[in-house]
Design an enzyme around this catalytic site. Structure first.
Site, PDB file in Angstrom:
ATOM      1  N   SER A   1      -0.998  73.646 -17.459  1.00 49.20           N
ATOM      2  CA  SER A   1      -0.492  74.359 -16.302  1.00 49.20           C
ATOM      3  C   SER A   1       1.011  74.654 -16.338  1.00 49.20           C
ATOM      4  O   SER A   1       1.479  75.476 -15.552  1.00 49.20           O
ATOM      5  CB  SER A   1      -0.808  73.548 -15.050  1.00 49.20           C
ATOM      6  OG  SER A   1      -0.072  72.340 -15.052  1.00 49.20           O
TER       7      SER A   1
ATOM      8  N   SER B   1      -1.046  69.357 -19.554  1.00 49.05           N
ATOM      9  CA  SER B   1      -0.311  70.495 -18.988  1.00 49.05           C
ATOM     10  C   SER B   1       1.083  70.747 -19.554  1.00 49.05           C
ATOM     11  O   SER B   1       1.660  71.802 -19.308  1.00 49.05           O
ATOM     12  CB  SER B   1      -0.198  70.342 -17.470  1.00 49.05           C
ATOM     13  OG  SER B   1      -1.398  70.753 -16.858  1.00 49.05           O
TER      14      SER B   1
ATOM     15  N   LYS C   1       9.616  73.219 -13.566  1.00 45.04           N
ATOM     16  CA  LYS C   1       8.282  73.600 -13.088  1.00 45.04           C
ATOM     17  C   LYS C   1       8.253  73.508 -11.563  1.00 45.04           C
ATOM     18  O   LYS C   1       8.801  72.562 -10.980  1.00 45.04           O
ATOM     19  CB  LYS C   1       7.245  72.660 -13.704  1.00 45.04           C
ATOM     20  CG  LYS C   1       5.792  73.062 -13.461  1.00 45.04           C
ATOM     21  CD  LYS C   1       4.862  72.072 -14.178  1.00 45.04           C
ATOM     22  CE  LYS C   1       3.394  72.440 -14.013  1.00 45.04           C
ATOM     23  NZ  LYS C   1       2.508  71.460 -14.685  1.00 45.04           N
TER      24      LYS C   1
END
Lengths: 486, 482
Positions: A154, A178, A79
């Site tokens: 996210s 997330s 990420k």
């Protein structure tokens, strides 16, 4: 040979036997990535060259008979709010569009030491603030199961990449759901470790007291392998816990006989998607059939979790994001004086959601409001912890839905932030209490959208999570279904 | 109406740790701009602070020395504000839960003892330094040096117990001495290791309620502290006398003009939005740690002052001057060990040594004339090898060259003339050359004796043993008289 289809543990076995090379595997994953990327937009940066070098190094190690870890030679995605030395780390923000960290996050350092291959940095909601990955300043990631829908957020880029086989496994971060939410919405496994289990050093902070890095993988076994690689105390993170790391794969075959499963009644609310409810209840029944005892429990403070979360997370975020001021790195918009430079830089560098949260966070910390908001929220946090403690007196693990709804359409909730925030109602209490939780596939809607089951354990109970999740996974077919991406 | 002033001081002391409060960077003063920085103190994305245990230990030392209460658990907090030399956009400090609460410091002004209470002592990190650069590459720009950023500071907050600028100065001096003794801070005010903000208000004498206070920032010398307070107290009294009200504000001291000026207006007043620092866990200090620090405490200034009076029989004044700095007191004691006449040593240390230290801007350990050399010099004086006057010349020579006193005395032929026959010959010559004065002396002008002694010393370049000169001169003047 579609090598990109396989899991970490399957590929590791084949690499060890010399059936395949890390170089060939990396090539396969990169070509799959390129084949699907223009449809799903999972990545912000693809590090093909670095991946090839690391794959070659892994192959050289295998040739010497040296196997440092089950991740050696395995192509992974990270990420883009986790710092990678020499590889830009944007947080999906204009503010850090060209920021190249001179250091690795501790988890990245550990993955490098384990011999893993980095294929790229994945998309996210800007600074991890969001539940759909639509708040990325650069591109909205699509759900591989339905390209008109969001992958959740996210960590939507990481989840979509794993679901679409554009990497073998990935790392995400979880502040209020997330990792788990996008895992559920894309049909992969996502594990949020206990707060303090994994070092946060190098994870660009959103809400420091809630953030935690964890794996997104194709199955439970892979989640255990990735967690193994990144868990453990780090002297550079004062909040990482000096708790010994067990061998997580040992937990996988234990079954659920003798375990008690708590089902919190507050997690089945009016207005939730009936297909989601049915799938989660069926999963509970399945676990009962496998030998677990099931129990109705109560977490009475659950209705206050979202409000509490948005006070604490935004308060911390307003302070954590103050460093993006245009002075030392990142975006700077020139101006005649320094205060104007701050204004212009931050106006241009942050997106609407980030600005909204900075304003909310600044407000709740302001003189005259602190007591009513921040301090009250901190007190509530103690109550959530107590709720869970009470529940865990009677059961070993809690089973809940991950989200009240399956993946929604792009743009559907963007105009209504409150609706967006409610996607996290079942994941947020876990962060507030600092607990570990896992999301794993437990069914599909009639439209073919994945549904996630959340398991929650007491602090440092990752082994229990993996144990239950592995037993469920072994008895069900959902993790094997693939999205119809060509 | 008569007014009295009420003063409280906030002192920032830079801790003598080798590394910064939350990262491993060096705290060395001499370094090129931004050399002592790393991702942590630069506030890069994703980095985290790790607390320096040594800084905590120095805070505990200080707390114990002022009889404060050491918190068994305390927290750090973020103080949020934007400033170009504050990389994170917040300073890590302590707010609701400081490491030390309470305690006191005793001061003495005009022979009056006074106890000044302390409110709290807390740990925090320093900010960097903005350089508005006429002398740098581009005079229109500002530059930032973050070497200082993250250096550990102790903020020591006194109660508003001080009633005059003299008391404020005495308190700051006492505090500086204490911190130096504890090896917590080097006390260097010019380099900014010790900085002081003063809160001051005035009220009618005898009134209970406090007046509105102003805060004067960055007073970096004792003199500035005293002058700024004197001015500010006068100013506030004048405002009240004119029927006005004092505005609560922050002011700066303009040393050039000797006045204080408002620093920022009310509109710009900060709301620091303090909240507990989530990147650090609560700091726990257990009994064992406190006991360990307690056992390692050195003798403190007050105790040492007392001991100098009782053990060495020094006057209170001498004890005060010698113990004002730990290094000076150490110097004194090292000398007395080798030359056990405390009052003689005290005179030389307070006189010649302090003068030379001041002249060369040295600290006692930097003096080329070591305690060993001073003892040797005093030995030479005491045994009559050199005269007092010569001794002072030798002192200077040794201080400037770093050579041994005995060596200097021998090399320069400064050994005192104590040979009566040789001296008598010199005196006879002096008397012959000053026949008129001799006549006058013999005529009854006895004060001329001193002049003749002087002439004799001059003829021997000061090397004559003064007692012997007196004795011989008197005899020769009487003997050969008419």
């Amino acid at each position: 040979m579609e090598l990109w289809r396989y899991t970490v543990h399957e590929l590791h076995a084949r690499l060890c036997r010399g059936e395949i090379t890390a170089t060939a595997l990396t090539e396969a994953v990169l070509s799959r990535l390129h084949a699907v990327e223009d449809r799903i937009h999972a990545y912000l940066t693809v590090t093909a060259e670095l991946a090839q070098e690391q794959a070659a190094a892994a192959d050289a190690a295998f040739a010497r008979g040296e196997v440092r870890s089950p991740l050696q030679g395995i192509p992974l995605a990270i990420k883009d709010n986790i710092c990678t030395r020499g590889v830009r780390t944007t947080c999906a923000s204009r503010m850090l569009e060209h920021f190249v960290p001179p250091y690795d996050a501790t988890v990245v350092e550990r993955l490098r030491a384990a011999g893993a291959v980095l294929v790229g940095k994945t998309n996210l909601d800007e600074f991890a603030m969001g539940s759909s990955t639509e708040n990325s300043a650069f591109v909205a990631t699509r759900n591989p199961w339905d390209l008109e829908r969001v992958p959740g957020g996210s960590s939507g880029g990481s989840a979509a990449a794993v679901a679409a086989d554009a990497c073998i496994a990935a790392l995400g971060s979880d502040t209020g759901g997330s990792i788990r939410l996008p895992a559920a919405m894309t049909g992969v496994v996502g594990l949020k470790p206990t707060y303090g289990r994994v070092s946060r050093y190098g994870l660009v902070a959103f809400a420091s007291s809630l953030d935690q890095i964890g794996p997104l993988t194709k199955d439970v076994h892979d989640a255990a392998l990735l967690l193994q690689a990144i868990a453990g105390h780090d002297p550079r993170d004062a909040t990482s816990a000096p708790v010994p790391v067990p061998d997580y794969t040992q937990a996988l075959g234990r079954g659920v006989q003798g375990l008690t499963l708590g089902v919190p009644r507050e997690y089945f609310v009016a207005g939730m998607d009936p297909e989601v409810e049915a799938a989660v209840r069926a999963a509970v029944a399945q676990l009962e059939q496998l030998g677990a005892k099931c129990l109705d429990v109560s977490l009475p403070h659950t209705p206050y979790a979202v409000a509490t979360y948005y006070i604490l997370a935004n308060a911390e975020a307003s302070s954590n994001l103050a460093r993006y001021d245009g002075v030392r790195y990142g975006l700077r918009v020139e101006a005649p004086d320094v205060v104007e430079m701050y204004r212009r830089t931050r106006a241009a560098g942050f997106g609407a959601e980030v600005k909204r949260r900075i304003m909310l966070g600044t407000y709740v910390l302001s003189a005259g409001y602190y007591e009513a908001y921040y301090r009250k929220a901190q007190q509530l946090r103690t109550l959530f912890r107590r709720d869970f403690q009470e529940a865990f007196r009677r059961c070993d693990v809690l089973a809940t839905p991950v989200s009240p709804v399956p993946a929604f359409r792009l743009g559907e909730r963007l105009a209504d932030p409150l609706q967006m925030y409610l996607a996290d109602i079942f994941t947020i209490p876990v962060n507030l209490a600092g607990l570990p939780a896992i999301s794993l596939p437990c069914g599909f809607t009639a439209q073919g959208l994945p549904i996630g089951l959340q398991l929650i354990a007491p602090p440092f109970g990752e082994e229990t999570l993996l144990q239950v999740a592995a037993a469920y996974e072994a008895a069900t077919p959902f993790h094997r279904r693939q999205p119809a991406l060509a | 109406m008569e007014y009295e002033s009420v003063i409280g001081l906030e002192v920032h002391a830079q801790l003598l740790t080798r590394s910064k409060l939350f990262c491993g960077c060096s705290t060395a003063f001499e370094a090129d701009p931004n050399d002592n920085t790393c991702p942590v103190c630069l506030g890069m994305p994703g980095v985290l602070p790790v607390l320096n245990r040594q800084a905590v230990e120095l805070a505990i030392r200080t707390g114990l020395a002022v009889q404060g209460t050491i918190a068994t658990t305390c927290r750090f907090a973020r103080k949020n504000y934007f400033y170009p030399d504050l990389p994170k956009g917040y300073q890590i400090s302590q707010y609701e839960e400081p490491i030390i609460q309470g305690g006191w410091l005793d001061i003495e002004v005009n022979g009056q003892r006074k106890r000044v209470r302390l409110i709290r002592i807390h740990l925090e990190e320093d900010a960097g330094k903005s350089i508005h650069g006429e002398h740098l590459a581009d005079p229109t720009k500002s530059y930032i040096d973050l070497n200082r950023c993250g250096i550990p500071l102790l903020e020591i907050v006194s109660a508003p117990d001080l009633r005059s600028p003299e008391e404020a100065k005495a308190y700051l001096q006492q505090l500086k001495t204490l911190l130096e003794y504890l090896e917590v801070c080097d006390g260097n005010m010019e380099e900014g290791s010790l900085r002081c903000d003063a809160n001051v208000s005035v009220r009618p004498k005898g009134a209970q309620r406090l007046g509105t206070r102003t805060e004067i920032k960055n007073l970096n010398s004792f003199r500035f502290l005293q002058r700024a307070l004197e001015y500010e107290i006068e100013r506030q009294i004048e405002v009240l006398r004119q029927g006005g009200t004092v505005v609560q504000e922050t002011r700066l001291f303009d040393a050039q003009r000797g006045i204080t000026l408002p620093m920022r207006t009310k509109e710009e007043a900060h709301d620091y939005r303090y909240f507990p620092e989530p990147d650090l866990v609560p700091l726990r200090v257990d009994e064992a740690w406190i006991a360990r620090v307690q056992a390692s405490l050195p003798e403190l200034p007050a105790a040492r002052r007392q001991r100098f009076v009782t053990q060495y029989g020094l006057p209170a004044y001498d004890a005060e001057v010698l113990t004002a700095s730990r290094a000076l007191a150490d110097y004194f004691e090292a000398t007395v060990q080798r030359f056990p006449q405390p009052k003689v040593v005290s005179n030389w240390v307070m006189g010649e040594l302090l003068r030379a230290l001041h002249r060369f801007q040295h600290t006692p350990p930097q003096a080329p004339l070591t305690p060993e050399y001073l003892a040797e010099l005093l030995q030479l004086l005491d045994s009559g090898v050199i005269s007092g006057k010569i001794a002072k010349a030798v002192f200077d020579e040794v201080y400037e060259t770093g050579r041994r006193p005995r060596e200097v005395v021998e090399a320069k032929g400064l050994v005192q003339i104590s040979d009566a026959a040789a001296l008598e010959a010199v005196i006879r010559r002096v008397l012959a050359e000053n026949a008129a004065q001799v006549e006058a002396y013999r005529g009854g002008k006895k004060q001329i004796f001193g002049y003749l002694v002087g002439q004799t010393m001059k003829a021997t370049q000061g090397k004559a043993n003064p007692q012997l000169v007196n004795q011989l001169l008197r005899r020769l003047l009487e003997e050969d008289g008419p």
